[in-house]
Design a protein around this motif. Structure first.
Motif, mmCIF file in Angstrom:
data_model
loop_
_atom_site.group_PDB
_atom_site.id
_atom_site.type_symbol
_atom_site.label_atom_id
_atom_site.label_comp_id
_atom_site.label_asym_id
_atom_site.label_seq_id
_atom_site.Cartn_x
_atom_site.Cartn_y
_atom_site.Cartn_z
ATOM 1 N N ARG A 202 47.395 -18.410 3.815
ATOM 2 C CA ARG A 202 46.002 -18.528 4.259
ATOM 3 C C ARG A 202 45.166 -19.407 3.311
ATOM 4 O O ARG A 202 45.269 -19.103 1.968
ATOM 5 N N ALA A 221 45.793 -6.307 5.466
ATOM 6 C CA ALA A 221 44.497 -6.533 4.965
ATOM 7 C C ALA A 221 44.398 -5.971 3.436
ATOM 8 O O ALA A 221 43.560 -5.114 3.313
ATOM 9 N N CYS A 234 39.886 -10.672 2.045
ATOM 10 C CA CYS A 234 40.864 -10.163 2.700
ATOM 11 C C CYS A 234 41.811 -11.019 3.084
ATOM 12 O O CYS A 234 41.465 -12.070 3.808
ATOM 13 N N ARG A 236 44.345 -10.881 5.435
ATOM 14 C CA ARG A 236 44.622 -10.978 6.836
ATOM 15 C C ARG A 236 43.543 -11.636 7.478
ATOM 16 O O ARG A 236 43.827 -12.510 8.394
ATOM 17 N N CYS A 237 42.138 -11.340 7.208
ATOM 18 C CA CYS A 237 41.322 -12.054 8.139
ATOM 19 C C CYS A 237 40.326 -12.981 7.578
ATOM 20 O O CYS A 237 39.617 -14.057 7.887
ATOM 21 N N SER A 239 37.911 -13.029 5.562
ATOM 22 C CA SER A 239 36.463 -12.604 5.143
ATOM 23 C C SER A 239 36.368 -11.926 3.999
ATOM 24 O O SER A 239 37.220 -11.781 3.438
ATOM 25 N N CYS A 247 39.803 -4.848 9.380
ATOM 26 C CA CYS A 247 39.125 -6.206 10.013
ATOM 27 C C CYS A 247 38.427 -6.249 10.928
ATOM 28 O O CYS A 247 37.289 -6.668 10.959
ATOM 29 N N GLU A 248 38.993 -5.462 11.957
ATOM 30 C CA GLU A 248 38.189 -5.298 13.255
ATOM 31 C C GLU A 248 36.739 -4.621 13.095
ATOM 32 O O GLU A 248 35.790 -4.726 13.535
ATOM 33 N N ARG A 251 34.285 -6.547 11.413
ATOM 34 C CA ARG A 251 33.691 -7.704 12.139
ATOM 35 C C ARG A 251 32.707 -6.977 13.257
ATOM 36 O O ARG A 251 31.530 -7.550 13.515
#
Length: 470
Positions: A202, A221, A234, A236-237, A239, A247-248, A251
């Protein structure tokens, strides 16, 4: 003096860096084994995987890149699929079409033919095709590549023929591109695509940072911190780090905050009235335990309740009490209840974010105080280090607590939410106790402060172990 000068340069934003050493225990629920690498190191890593595939199944490096990019850089998976059914793999990866759909080669290679894009008749050696057999002249291919690359498309460049989705491999593109600048752009964009498709990699989201993070064991995450620009995010995402919220959830929360920003504007005020003498009070520190400077009344900044009630076994201030009969109410009442619930969680989310910023000033005061004590031979920096450690731990706990509110907002009612709210309340209570002791450090007992640090961190880790999705 040199020692104190070095210590005074500690940054409040480093509150997570101290726990991110290589020797950190895997028992930490936030821990992730990772490394911060340069683009050159990542390119070497990708080339090693490409070479491993080319040697095992005898394909060109260009084709290997397409196959690995399409299958998350899983060498063993691609190898298995290739050996099982090579043709199916190539068709599924959009390298070629099934034999009965492929256009035949020229029956007369010496005869001129017409490009179906520019309609210019050319000799066969001036025409090129992908695995689908659609022939176009070199000039049209080059123009097609230029347009695609300028739009940031490289690994996704497809055939120019109508609905044909066959991909152009790297060696095909580079064999026609003759402009060095365009070739360089193509390779840069391709590299970016490869990194984004690799589950272990990433890009650091820090401004103007070229570091790439590689997860050593897992792709979850978890928290990572760039060693170059110190950005925490993070894995995984990509952000801002958001444990215990997934993460979801974060968001959805940030999207809701953006949509409902106007309804929450009143929260931005830094003043409230004392609930006893009604004098206007401004919050100038991170602690929510307020004491009116006029009547000396102790109260909670968030709920304005008597602070003594917050010392009870269950810290009710963080919990939202929902109306059990709300489903039977009118749509208007339900809408008002929904807004009230959102503002409850938003205010506490926003308050902890502000407290983190306000406590930066407190930390600077502590540093100045320690410098003064060291200068007057009242102990050394080592003797007073516990104050900075407590401040770092407070910030770490408050950061975690801030993200418990989006998590709680979307959590369904039930035993799990009740357990979460209990642990959230315990953490909030211990954080406020710690914050109060730090802000009143001159009168605080050092051993009591160190004990409070241990209690707060145990509450934080327990909550994350129980609710951080791994």
């Amino acid at each position: 003096m040199d020692e104190s000068d070095n210590e005074s340069e500690l940054d409040f934003d480093d509150y997570y860096l101290e726990t991110d050493d290589v020797g950190q225990s895997d028992l930490d629920p936030e821990y992730l084994a990772y490394s911060c690498l340069s683009a050159e190191q990542i390119e070497q890593l990708l080339n090693e995987q490409i070479e491993a595939l080319t040697k095992s199944v005898k394909v060109t490096p260009s084709l290997a890149k397409v196959l690995l990019h399409a299958h998350n850089w899983d060498v063993e998976k691609v190898k298995t699929l290739f050996l099982s059914d090579k043709n199916k793999l190539l068709v599924d990866t959009q390298i070629c079409v099934t034999p009965h759909l492929r256009l035949g080669a020229f029956s007369r290679l010496t005869m001129p033919s017409t490009c179906t894009v520019c309609f210019v008749t050319s000799s066969p050696d001036f025409l090129r095709s992908l695995g689908c057999g659609h022939l176009f002249c070199k000039d049209c291919w080059i123009m097609h590549f230029e347009v695609q690359i300028k739009q940031g498309i490289t690994t996704g460049i497809q055939c120019m023929s109508g609905d044909c989705k066959i991909l152009a491999t790297e060696d095909f593109v580079l064999s026609l591109l003759n402009r060095p600048r365009l070739r360089e752009k193509y390779l840069q964009f391709s590299f970016s695509d490869y990194v984004k498709s690799h589950p272990e990699l990433r890009f650091c989201p820090g401004p103007n940072c070229s570091i790439i993070i590689r997860s050593m064991k897992e792709t979850k995450a978890k928290r990572v911190i760039c060693t170059s620009c110190k950005t925490m995010f993070c894995f995984r995402c990509g952000s801002e780090y958001h444990a215990p919220a997934d993460c979801e959830t974060i968001r959805q929360w940030l999207s809701k905050c953006e949509d409902d920003s106007e309804t929450a504007n009143y929260i931005s005020a830094h003043t409230k009235d004392c609930p006893k003498c009604h004098i206007c009070i401004e919050k100038n520190g991170g602690c929510n335990h307020m004491q009116c400077y006029t009547c000396k009344h102790d109260f909670c900044w968030m709920c304005l309740g008597d602070w003594k009630s917050h010392g009870s076994e269950y810290y009710e201030c963080s919990r939202y009490k929902e109306n059990p009969n709300i489903a039977n109410e009118s749509a208007h009442v339900q809408a008002r209840e929904a807004l009230k619930k959102y503002l409850h969680y938003y205010e506490r989310w926003d308050n902890h974010a502000k407290s983190l910023r306000l406590e930066e000033a407190t930390v600077q005061k502590i540093k100045d105080r320690i410098n003064s004590k060291v200068m007057t031979n009242d102990g050394t920096w080592i003797d007073w280090q516990c104050l900075l450690d407590a401040s770092a731990l407070l910030a770490r706990c408050r950061y975690t607590l801030q993200y418990t509110y989006p998590f709680a907002y979307f959590l369904d009612a039930g035993p799990r939410k009740e357990l979460f709210e209990y642990q959230q309340a315990q953490l909030e209570r211990e954080i406020e106790n710690l914050s109060w002791q730090i802000e009143h450090v001159e009168t605080a007992n050092i051993s009591s402060l160190e004990n409070q640090v241990d209690i707060a961190e145990k509450c934080r880790v327990t909550l994350l172990k129980d609710f951080l999705e791994v």
